[in-house]
Design a protein around this motif. Structure first.
Motif, mmCIF file in Angstrom:
data_model
loop_
_atom_site.group_PDB
_atom_site.id
_atom_site.type_symbol
_atom_site.label_atom_id
_atom_site.label_comp_id
_atom_site.label_asym_id
_atom_site.label_seq_id
_atom_site.Cartn_x
_atom_site.Cartn_y
_atom_site.Cartn_z
ATOM 1 N N ASP A 1 -17.456 -15.282 -6.213
ATOM 2 C CA ASP A 1 -16.316 -14.505 -5.717
ATOM 3 C C ASP A 1 -15.272 -15.421 -5.091
ATOM 4 O O ASP A 1 -14.064 -15.245 -5.292
ATOM 5 C CB ASP A 1 -16.810 -13.475 -4.695
ATOM 6 C CG ASP A 1 -15.771 -12.411 -4.412
ATOM 7 O OD1 ASP A 1 -15.041 -12.019 -5.347
ATOM 8 O OD2 ASP A 1 -15.672 -11.973 -3.249
ATOM 9 N N GLU A 2 -15.743 -16.405 -4.339
ATOM 10 C CA GLU A 2 -14.810 -17.359 -3.732
ATOM 11 C C GLU A 2 -14.065 -18.150 -4.796
ATOM 12 O O GLU A 2 -12.851 -18.395 -4.678
ATOM 13 C CB GLU A 2 -15.577 -18.306 -2.812
ATOM 14 C CG GLU A 2 -14.693 -19.322 -2.106
ATOM 15 C CD GLU A 2 -15.488 -20.267 -1.222
ATOM 16 O OE1 GLU A 2 -14.901 -21.268 -0.752
ATOM 17 O OE2 GLU A 2 -16.693 -20.033 -1.007
ATOM 18 N N THR B 1 -14.136 -13.886 2.338
ATOM 19 C CA THR B 1 -15.210 -14.281 1.423
ATOM 20 C C THR B 1 -15.815 -15.618 1.825
ATOM 21 O O THR B 1 -17.041 -15.803 1.761
ATOM 22 C CB THR B 1 -14.675 -14.360 -0.016
ATOM 23 O OG1 THR B 1 -14.163 -13.073 -0.408
ATOM 24 C CG2 THR B 1 -15.769 -14.774 -0.984
ATOM 25 N N THR C 1 -10.262 -7.392 -10.341
ATOM 26 C CA THR C 1 -11.229 -6.384 -9.880
ATOM 27 C C THR C 1 -12.414 -6.297 -10.825
ATOM 28 O O THR C 1 -13.586 -6.220 -10.386
ATOM 29 C CB THR C 1 -10.544 -5.013 -9.776
ATOM 30 O OG1 THR C 1 -9.465 -5.083 -8.838
ATOM 31 C CG2 THR C 1 -11.532 -3.948 -9.312
ATOM 32 N N ARG D 1 -14.650 -9.384 -10.376
ATOM 33 C CA ARG D 1 -15.433 -9.309 -9.133
ATOM 34 C C ARG D 1 -16.562 -8.276 -9.275
ATOM 35 O O ARG D 1 -17.664 -8.475 -8.767
ATOM 36 C CB ARG D 1 -14.524 -8.962 -7.956
ATOM 37 C CG ARG D 1 -13.466 -10.021 -7.676
ATOM 38 C CD ARG D 1 -12.639 -9.682 -6.450
ATOM 39 N NE ARG D 1 -13.384 -9.932 -5.211
ATOM 40 C CZ ARG D 1 -12.893 -9.706 -3.994
ATOM 41 N NH1 ARG D 1 -11.663 -9.183 -3.856
ATOM 42 N NH2 ARG D 1 -13.613 -9.971 -2.920
ATOM 43 N N ASP D 2 -16.257 -7.195 -9.989
ATOM 44 C CA ASP D 2 -17.311 -6.203 -10.245
ATOM 45 C C ASP D 2 -18.400 -6.791 -11.140
ATOM 46 O O ASP D 2 -19.596 -6.454 -10.990
ATOM 47 C CB ASP D 2 -16.720 -4.961 -10.904
ATOM 48 C CG ASP D 2 -15.887 -4.130 -9.931
ATOM 49 O OD1 ASP D 2 -16.016 -4.348 -8.707
ATOM 50 O OD2 ASP D 2 -15.112 -3.272 -10.391
ATOM 51 N N VAL E 1 -19.379 -9.904 -11.121
ATOM 52 C CA VAL E 1 -20.196 -10.731 -10.235
ATOM 53 C C VAL E 1 -21.181 -9.863 -9.455
ATOM 54 O O VAL E 1 -22.372 -10.168 -9.341
ATOM 55 C CB VAL E 1 -19.300 -11.540 -9.272
ATOM 56 C CG1 VAL E 1 -20.146 -12.204 -8.184
ATOM 57 C CG2 VAL E 1 -18.506 -12.588 -10.034
ATOM 58 N N ASN E 2 -20.673 -8.747 -8.924
ATOM 59 C CA ASN E 2 -21.549 -7.829 -8.179
ATOM 60 C C ASN E 2 -22.647 -7.253 -9.069
ATOM 61 O O ASN E 2 -23.797 -7.079 -8.635
ATOM 62 C CB ASN E 2 -20.726 -6.699 -7.558
ATOM 63 C CG ASN E 2 -19.829 -7.178 -6.439
ATOM 64 O OD1 ASN E 2 -20.124 -8.174 -5.773
ATOM 65 N ND2 ASN E 2 -18.724 -6.471 -6.224
#
Length: 470
Positions: A180-181, A229, A434, A437-438, A440-441
């Motif tokens: 994320d970073e 983050t 977005t 990042r989703d 990654v989650n």
């Protein structure tokens, strides 16, 4: 008066006869599956190795060797071993060697003829005392200590399994924050370039104040998200260092090694198919509850046997003399043998209370055993459902992220051709970020869900490893 003294002994003998025919094994718990085998696939015993990440393997090994909870559990096992040794020694005769002196001045009423005045008697030698375990009370105490030791051993394995799972989850969370970073850092650099370009266009009169304000706002949004983050990543790194049992200096420094990224780790093999439900009953927490039930059963048996009379034998071999220097002479040699039969009378009410307490403890242990089995099946069902959902979520999220990447590329082309507005370009960039990042989650969620399944199925330990630990 004589009949009153005999009555308790008759009662004790009747109780002994009744208990001699009673089973000493715990009765079956209602609707509990019996564990038939401790065999488990290698993927479960050391499931973290299935991710094929040497860094993860090293972190788990470090945690199992230095984590405070694991070390405490190991010491608890050592304490239980000492208790068992004490119970085993109680089955042996108590042998002592001693020397004592008794100075006595009898009264005129009790003094023997020719022995008046003060005298000192020296006595030294070997003394032996032994309680005949007629009713098995001492053996029951030993059985209780052995069951308690087994319970602490399973508790240790449960702690080790939990620490291994938490280490993996914390590591995956750290990798997720790293990714994320990296996304936000890359996006911030892109936003800086876009803002610089918009300023040049605005100064040249080719762009409006509206577009410049949009570029400034988008850049500020990323600049605000990035420090949060970074702070979360540093916090996660410190928390993992604490979990690994590192020194305060190492905790402050962080510096947890990284291995494969989330995308590589998520390509590990699926959970082994065809796992038997018997694996749930090999979970260390379930086995611990079973051992605690055996401990409570043995403790109840030991408490019941306190009703019975105890027979103790004592013996002495040594010397007795009025002069210390003559203690080893043959004329000073002495010996004695004695036996004592003690039947509780006034203490029967206390024994009643102890037996009632042991019965309550036994009932509580049975409830805890049944609850541990229910929790095992509940955990497994929830973990499998979560794993299925995480896998489906990852597939959908990756498809969305790929699509948003294509949308971003097409919007760039349309913007350069003057077909799309700058707002369309920013929206496509925002949606792509977005979606990434989703992704990654979702990758982290997929890995965490796999750990939950391994843990719910009793992974992270083996009977062979338990035996080696002893």
């Amino acid at each position: 008066m004589k009949s009153k003294l005999i009555k308790p002994s008759l009662i004790a003998l009747a109780l002994a006869a009744a208990l001699s025919g009673c089973a000493t094994t715990p009765p079956p718990v209602f609707e509990l599956p019996a564990h038939q085998s401790e065999a488990a696939p290698a993927e479960l015993n050391a499931w973290w190795k299935s991710f094929n990440d040497p860094t993860l393997n090293a972190l788990v090994d470090e945690a199992l060797a230095h984590n405070a909870d694991v070390l405490t559990a190991i010491e608890t096992v050592g304490q239980s071993k000492s208790t068992l040794r004490q119970a085993q020694v109680a089955l042996l005769p108590d042998v002592n060697v001693g020397l004592n002196a008794n100075r006595n001045s009898p009264s005129d009423e009790t003094a023997q003829p020719g022995q008046g005045g003060t005298n000192t008697v020296y006595r030294g030698g070997f003394s032996v005392s032994y309680e005949l375990d007629l009713w098995g009370r001492v053996w029951k105490a030993k059985d209780a200590a052995a069951a308690q030791l087994l319970a602490t051993q399973y508790a240790r394995e449960a702690t080790r399994a939990a620490v291994a799972a938490q280490t993996a989850k914390s590591y995956f969370a750290l990798l997720g924050l790293d990714a994320d970073e990296a996304l936000l850092t890359q996006t911030l650099a892109t936003r800086d370039e876009a803002l610089t370009l918009q300023k040049k266009r605005y100064d040249a009169g080719a762009s409006s104040d509206y577009e410049l304000s949009l570029a400034t706002a988008e850049r500020a949004a990323i600049a605000a998200a990035l420090p949060q983050t970074v702070a979360a990543r540093e916090k996660a790194e410190s928390a993992l260092a604490v979990l690994l049992g590192r020194t305060p200096k190492e905790v402050v420094e962080g510096r947890v090694a990284r291995g494969n990224g989330l995308a590589v780790l998520a390509k590990v093999p699926e959970i082994p198919a065809g796992l038997s439900a018997d694996l749930l009953t090999r979970r260390p927490d379930v086995r611990r509850a079973e051992a605690q039930l055996a401990f409570a059963e043995a403790s109840l048996g030991e408490a019941k046997r306190r009703y019975f009379p105890s027979l103790s034998l004592t013996g002495f071999l040594g010397g007795e003399s009025l002069e210390l220097g003559n203690l080893l002479d043959s004329t000073a040699r002495t010996w004695s043998v004695a036996g004592a039969l003690l039947q509780p009378l006034v203490g029967l009410a206390r024994i009643d209370a102890q037996v009632d307490a042991a019965k309550s403890q036994r009932a509580q242990a049975e409830i805890a055993y049944a609850q541990a089995a229910r929790a095992a099946y509940g955990d497994a069902r929830a973990a499998l459902a979560g794993h299925r959902a995480a896998r489906e979520t990852l597939v959908a999220t990756e498809a969305r992220a790929d699509s948003q990447g294509r949308v971003k590329a097409l919007t760039d082309t349309r913007y350069k051709a003057g077909v799309s507005s700058y707002l369309d370009l920013l929206n496509s960039e925002r949606d792509r970020l977005t979606a990434e990042r989703d992704r990654v989650n979702a990758l982290q969620g997929r890995l965490t869900a796999m750990v939950d399944v391994y843990q719910a199925l009793g992974g992270g330990w083996s009977s062979e490893a338990l035996a080696k630990a002893e």
